[in-house]
Design a protein around this motif. Structure first.
Motif, short mmCIF file in Angstrom:
data_model
loop_
_atom_site.label_atom_id
_atom_site.label_comp_id
_atom_site.label_asym_id
_atom_site.label_seq_id
_atom_site.Cartn_x
_atom_site.Cartn_y
_atom_site.Cartn_z
N ASP A 1 0.86 -1.17 0.00
CA ASP A 1 0.00 0.00 0.00
C ASP A 1 0.91 1.23 0.00
O ASP A 1 2.13 1.10 0.08
CB ASP A 1 -0.97 -0.01 1.18
N PRO A 2 0.37 2.43 -0.11
CA PRO A 2 1.22 3.62 -0.16
C PRO A 2 2.18 3.74 1.01
O PRO A 2 3.32 4.21 0.84
CB PRO A 2 0.20 4.77 -0.18
N GLY A 3 1.75 3.32 2.20
CA GLY A 3 2.64 3.39 3.35
C GLY A 3 3.85 2.48 3.19
O GLY A 3 4.99 2.86 3.48
N GLN A 4 3.62 1.27 2.71
CA GLN A 4 4.71 0.33 2.49
C GLN A 4 5.65 0.85 1.40
O GLN A 4 6.88 0.73 1.51
CB GLN A 4 4.14 -1.03 2.09
N PHE A 5 5.08 1.43 0.37
CA PHE A 5 5.92 2.00 -0.70
C PHE A 5 6.76 3.15 -0.16
O PHE A 5 7.94 3.30 -0.51
CB PHE A 5 5.05 2.50 -1.85
N ASN A 6 6.16 3.95 0.71
CA ASN A 6 6.88 5.06 1.34
C ASN A 6 8.08 4.55 2.12
O ASN A 6 9.16 5.16 2.10
CB ASN A 6 5.94 5.81 2.30
N LEU A 7 7.88 3.44 2.82
CA LEU A 7 8.97 2.87 3.61
C LEU A 7 10.13 2.45 2.71
O LEU A 7 11.29 2.78 2.98
CB LEU A 7 8.48 1.67 4.41
N LEU A 8 9.83 1.74 1.64
CA LEU A 8 10.88 1.28 0.73
C LEU A 8 11.61 2.46 0.08
O LEU A 8 12.84 2.43 -0.09
CB LEU A 8 10.30 0.36 -0.34
N GLU A 9 10.88 3.50 -0.26
CA GLU A 9 11.52 4.69 -0.83
C GLU A 9 12.40 5.38 0.21
O GLU A 9 13.49 5.87 -0.11
CB GLU A 9 10.44 5.64 -1.35
N SER A 10 11.95 5.40 1.46
CA SER A 10 12.74 6.02 2.54
C SER A 10 14.00 5.23 2.81
O SER A 10 15.07 5.79 3.08
CB SER A 10 11.89 6.13 3.82
N ILE A 11 13.90 3.89 2.74
CA ILE A 11 15.07 3.04 2.95
C ILE A 11 16.13 3.35 1.89
O ILE A 11 17.33 3.44 2.20
CB ILE A 11 14.66 1.55 2.91
N GLU A 12 15.68 3.54 0.67
CA GLU A 12 16.63 3.86 -0.40
C GLU A 12 17.28 5.22 -0.16
O GLU A 12 18.51 5.37 -0.31
CB GLU A 12 15.91 3.84 -1.76
N ARG A 13 16.50 6.21 0.26
CA ARG A 13 17.05 7.55 0.52
C ARG A 13 18.00 7.53 1.70
O ARG A 13 18.95 8.33 1.76
CB ARG A 13 15.91 8.54 0.76
N ALA A 14 17.77 6.63 2.66
CA ALA A 14 18.63 6.56 3.84
C ALA A 14 19.97 5.89 3.53
O ALA A 14 20.86 5.89 4.38
CB ALA A 14 17.92 5.80 4.95
N GLY A 15 20.10 5.37 2.33
CA GLY A 15 21.36 4.74 1.95
C GLY A 15 21.48 3.29 2.35
O GLY A 15 22.56 2.70 2.24
N ALA A 16 20.41 2.70 2.82
CA ALA A 16 20.41 1.27 3.12
C ALA A 16 20.03 0.51 1.84
O ALA A 16 19.35 1.06 0.97
CB ALA A 16 19.41 0.96 4.23
N ASP A 17 20.47 -0.73 1.72
CA ASP A 17 20.15 -1.48 0.51
C ASP A 17 19.80 -2.94 0.82
O ASP A 17 20.41 -3.87 0.29
CB ASP A 17 21.30 -1.42 -0.49
N PRO A 18 18.81 -3.16 1.71
CA PRO A 18 18.44 -4.54 2.02
C PRO A 18 17.74 -5.21 0.84
O PRO A 18 17.16 -4.55 -0.02
CB PRO A 18 17.48 -4.39 3.21
N THR A 19 17.82 -6.52 0.83
CA THR A 19 17.06 -7.33 -0.13
C THR A 19 15.74 -7.69 0.53
O THR A 19 15.70 -8.06 1.70
CB THR A 19 17.84 -8.60 -0.50
N TYR A 20 14.65 -7.55 -0.22
CA TYR A 20 13.33 -7.84 0.33
C TYR A 20 12.89 -9.23 -0.13
O TYR A 20 12.93 -9.55 -1.32
CB TYR A 20 12.32 -6.80 -0.15
N VAL A 21 12.47 -10.04 0.83
CA VAL A 21 11.86 -11.33 0.53
C VAL A 21 10.46 -11.25 1.11
O VAL A 21 10.25 -11.50 2.31
CB VAL A 21 12.64 -12.51 1.12
N PHE A 22 9.49 -10.88 0.28
CA PHE A 22 8.14 -10.58 0.76
C PHE A 22 7.15 -11.66 0.33
O PHE A 22 7.44 -12.51 -0.50
CB PHE A 22 7.69 -9.22 0.21
N GLU A 23 5.96 -11.57 0.91
CA GLU A 23 4.92 -12.55 0.63
C GLU A 23 4.26 -12.30 -0.72
O GLU A 23 4.45 -11.26 -1.35
CB GLU A 23 3.90 -12.56 1.76
#
Length: 472
Positions: free
Chosen positions: A278-300
Motif C-alpha cells: 500500500d502507499p505506506g509500504q511503498f513510502n517505507l521502501l523509498e525512505s530506505i533507499e534515501r537513507a542509503g540502506a540497501d536490504p534485499t526484500y523477501v516478501f509474501e
C-alpha cells in the motif's frame, strides 16, 4: 486496519500461503499432468480445447440423466461462485475469481458441459460484509459452491455447514472455513501446516540470510498473526531475526525516514513483511533507499501485483523477491495452462490475476470429480472423488498440492522485480519449481484459531450429519 487492506489480506491469505510459501515440482501429477507438460507443450487454448494445459478436459457431451441432487436436473448442474467485487471500500475486490469461473463455465459448456449436463452458474457478490447472506442463498439452490473467494467466509461457515453445502473453494480465510467439513481447495492453506518455500529458497540464494534478516512488524492484529507464524518458522530453520524493532502503524506514518534509519543502523541485509503493499509500504521502501540502506526484500505473494510493478518506476523495489507456488503470468509463453487461462479470461474482458488462476484450478478440480460421477451426480459422489485427489496442479497452473488431505504444496519458485517487470530467478529454468521435504512445517496449535478433531476438521460448527468421504 484499513478496510481496503483487510480485503487485500483476506484475498492474500491465500496468495501468501498458497502462492507464496506453498511450492511445487515439475508439474507432473494425477490431474492428467503426464505428457506434454514441458515448455511449449499442452493443448490448444480455445474454448473448444480438449485439454486445459496438461489436464485432459473433464468437459464434454454425454447422456447423463436424472434429478440426482439439489441443483442437478437431466440437463443442468447449478453451482454457485463469486467474490467481493461490490465492496465499496475496495471496488473490484477479488473480481478476478468470479471472472475466471465465469469464463471456465463457458469453456466447459461449449464442449458439452459435464457428461452432457450444462453448467448454470449462480454468481454471488458478498461485497465483503455479505458472505453469510450469499451462502444462505446458495444453500437454497446450488449443487455446490465452486471457486469462490469471500474474505469474510468465517461469518458464513455455520450456514454452509448447517445446510450441508459442499464447496471446492477458490480460497478460504477464516480458520473454521479453512478446516471445515465438506470443503476442498485446489490450493489448500490449512491452519496446522505452513509452506516455507520462500524461506528455504532465500537460504539457498543468500548464504548470510540466517544471520542478517529481520521482520517488519505492524500494529495490525491480522498482520501480526501472520508475522508471528513466519517468525516461529524462521527460528525453526535456524534463521534468527535481528529484532530491529521496526513496528509500523497500520494507519500510516507521518514520516518513514526514522524507520529506514533504524533498519540501516541495525544492519539488516534482508527484510520480510507479512503486510500487503500500500502507499505506506511503498513510502517505507523509498525512505530506505534515501537513507542509503540497501536490504534485499523477501516478501509474501501479495507483493506479486501490478500495483507494485506500476509503483516501481524509480527502482526502489528492484531488490524485491517474492516466493510463489503459482506460475507467474510472465511465464505464459512457457507454461500452456497459464496462457490458456489468460486467453480465456481476456476473451471475456475479465481481470487476469493470480487469484483468477486459483479459482480456475478450483473449477477444474470440481469438474474432474463431477465428471467421474457420471450420470449419478450427487454431492456424496463428488466428495468421494475429491477425497481421492492427492496430487493436483490445475493442468500446470501451480505446484502440486494435496486437496484430498487438505495439505499444501512442498515446493516454490522465486521471482524478482526489475523496474516494472517480474522475472523468475530461482530455479533458473523458467517454469520449474524448487522442492523439498522440509518446505512444509507444522504450526503451533496456539496459532490455529480453532480446535481440530482427529481428521483435522474444525469442530466449531461440525454436526453428526455432514457429508463425509466414503471409502467403499
Amino acid at each position: 486496519m484499513k478496510v481496503d487492506k483487510i480485503g487485500r489480506l483476506a484475498a492474500g491469505a491465500l496468495a501468501v500461503a498458497l502462492v507464496t510459501t506453498s511450492c511445487a515440482s515439475d508439474r507432473s501429477g494425477t490431474d492428467g499432468t503426464a505428457a506434454g507438460n514441458g515448455p511449449g507443450g499442452g493443448a490448444s487454448t480455445g474454448a473448444g480445447a480438449k485439454a486445459f494445459g496438461t489436464l485432459p478436459s473433464p468437459c464434454g457431451p454425454g447422456d447423463a440423466k436424472g434429478r440426482t441432487d439439489q441443483g442437478v436436473t437431466d440437463d443442468q448442474i447449478a453451482i454457485g461462485f463469486g467474490d467481493d467485487r461490490g465492496f465499496t471500500s475496495a471496488p473490484g475486490l477479488s473480481k478476478e475469481m468470479g471472472d475466471a469461473v465465469g469464463a471456465m463455465i463457458d469453456w466447459c459448456n461449449q464442449q458439452g458441459g459435464i457428461n452432457g449436463r450444462k453448467i448454470k452458474g449462480n454468481q454471488y457478490d458478498a461485497a465483503y460484509m455479505q458472505s453469510a447472506k450469499v451462502v444462505q442463498e446458495s444453500c437454497k439452490q446450488d449443487f455446490m459452491l465452486v471457486g469462490q473467494g469471500f474474505a469474510m467466509d468465517e461469518a458464513a461457515e455455520q450456514y454452509r455447514v448447517g445446510c450441508k453445502l459442499p464447496t471446492v473453494a477458490g480460497f478460504t480465510v477464516g480458520p473454521n472455513a479453512a478446516m471445515g467439513p465438506m470443503k476442498y481447495e485446489a490450493v489448500p492453506y490449512p491452519v496446522d501446516m505452513m509452506n516455507i518455500g520462500a524461506l528455504r529458497i532465500a537460504q539457498k540464494m543468500f548464504p548470510d540470510y540466517k544471520d542478517k534478516t529481520d521482520l517488519l512488524l505492524s500494529t495490525s492484529p491480522a498482520v501480526s498473526t501472520g508475522t508471528n507464524k513466519v517468525a516461529s518458522a524462521m527460528k525453526g530453520i535456524g534463521v534468527k531475526p535481528l529484532e530491529c524493532g521496526v513496528r509500523l502503524n497500520d494507519a500510516g506514518e507521518s514520516s518513514y525516514m526514522p524507520f529506514a534509519k533504524k533498519i540501516k543502523d541495525c544492519g539488516a541485509k534482508y527484510l520480510w513483511t507479512s503486510d500487503s503493499p500500500d502507499p505506506g509500504q511503498f513510502n517505507l521502501l523509498e525512505s530506505i533507499e534515501r537513507a542509503g540502506a540497501d536490504p534485499t526484500y523477501v516478501f509474501e505473494a501479495t507483493w506479486y501485483s501490478s500495483l507494485v510493478s506500476k509503483w516501481n518506476t524509480s527502482g526502489a523495489g528492484d531488490r524485491l523477491h517474492v516466493g510463489m507456488i503459482f506460475q507467474p503470468l510472465e511465464n505464459a509463453d512457457r507454461v500452456p495452462a497459464v496462457k490458456q487461462y489468460t486467453d480465456l479470461v481476456s476473451a471475456k474482458k475479465g481481470k487476469v490475476a493470480l487469484l483468477g488462476m486459483q479459482a480456475t484450478s478450483a473449477f477444474l478440480l470440481w469438474a474432474q470429480s463431477a465428471q467421474k460421477c457420471g450420470s449419478d451426480l450427487t454431492r456424496q459422489c463428488v466428495i468421494n472423488e475429491l477425497s481421492k485427489v492427492h496430487e493436483w496442479t490445475g493442468g500446470g497452473l501451480h505446484a502440486p498440492t494435496d486437496p484430498g488431505n487438505n495439505k499444501p504444496a512442498s515446493c516454490s519458485l522465486m521471482v524478482k522485480l526489475n523496474k516494472t517487470e517480474y522475472e523468475q530467478v530461482y530455479p533458473k529454468n523458467v517454469g520449474e519449481f524448487e522442492c523439498g521435504g522440509d518446505f512444509v512445517v507444522k504450526t503451533d496449535p496456539k496459532t490455529w484459531g480453532t480446535k481440530l478433531d482427529d481428521d483435522r476438521i474444525s469442530t466449531k460448527f461440525l454436526t453428526g450429519d455432514v457429508i463425509k468421504p466414503q471409502t467403499s
